[in-house]
Design a protein around this motif. Structure first.
Motif, PDB file in Angstrom:
ATOM      1  N   THR A   1       4.190  -3.474  -7.128  1.00  0.00           N
ATOM      2  CA  THR A   1       2.566  -3.310  -7.053  1.00  0.00           C
ATOM      3  C   THR A   1       2.919  -2.317  -5.637  1.00  0.00           C
TER       4      THR A   1
ATOM      5  N   PRO B   1       2.647   4.937  -5.766  1.00  0.00           N
ATOM      6  CA  PRO B   1       1.560   4.157  -6.951  1.00  0.00           C
ATOM      7  C   PRO B   1       3.320   4.655  -7.735  1.00  0.00           C
TER       8      PRO B   1
ATOM      9  N   GLN C   1       0.970  -0.919   0.018  1.00  0.00           N
ATOM     10  CA  GLN C   1       0.043   0.044  -0.615  1.00  0.00           C
ATOM     11  C   GLN C   1       0.736   0.587  -0.039  1.00  0.00           C
TER      12      GLN C   1
ATOM     13  N   SER D   1      -0.533  -0.042  -4.034  1.00  0.00           N
ATOM     14  CA  SER D   1      -2.285   0.692  -4.380  1.00  0.00           C
ATOM     15  C   SER D   1      -1.909   1.965  -3.839  1.00  0.00           C
TER      16      SER D   1
END
Length: 124
Positions: free
Chosen positions: A121, A88, A13, A123
């Motif tokens: 990745t 991100p 995150q 988020s």
């Protein structure tokens, strides 16, 4: 050439952390400058960080300064990338790379060996 295998990627995150590792074999690890690059979809491969042979000098892209830390353990032939305060825009395939010599290069063409990459990745 040195063979390189990255690990440690995954999903995080925004604001979180991940630690990437890169295990080297088949070459003279402590004779190599080690680097990290990343590539987002549709984008060119971009420099992230590099570390000198003895770990005493480092170089970072402006976009990751103060958030990412590169380190190495020559006894274990491993280089690390500690990534904190992720956002991100850090989402990419991260590559470990090695080059002979002493210069901390930031151009992909200056590196001799590449791993297959590990996906990160982030988020929002």
């Amino acid at each position: 050439q040195v063979q390189l295998v990255e690990s440690g990627g995954g999903l995080a995150q925004a604001g979180g952390s991940l630690r990437l590792s890169c295990a080297a074999s088949g070459g003279i690890f402590d004779g190599s400058v080690m680097g990290w690059f990343r590539q987002a979809p549709g984008m060119a491969r971009r420099f992230v960080a590099a570390i000198s042979r003895n770990g005493g000098s480092t170089l970072y892209a402006d976009s990751v300064k103060g958030r990412f830390t590169v380190s190495r353990d020559n006894a274990k032939s491993t280089v690390f990338l500690q990534m904190n305060n992720l956002c991100p825009d850090d989402t990419a395939l991260y590559f470990c790379t090695a080059r002979r010599g002493i210069v901390l290069a930031s151009t992909a063409g200056d590196y001799d060996s590449w791993g297959q990459g590990t996906q990160v990745t982030v988020s929002s």
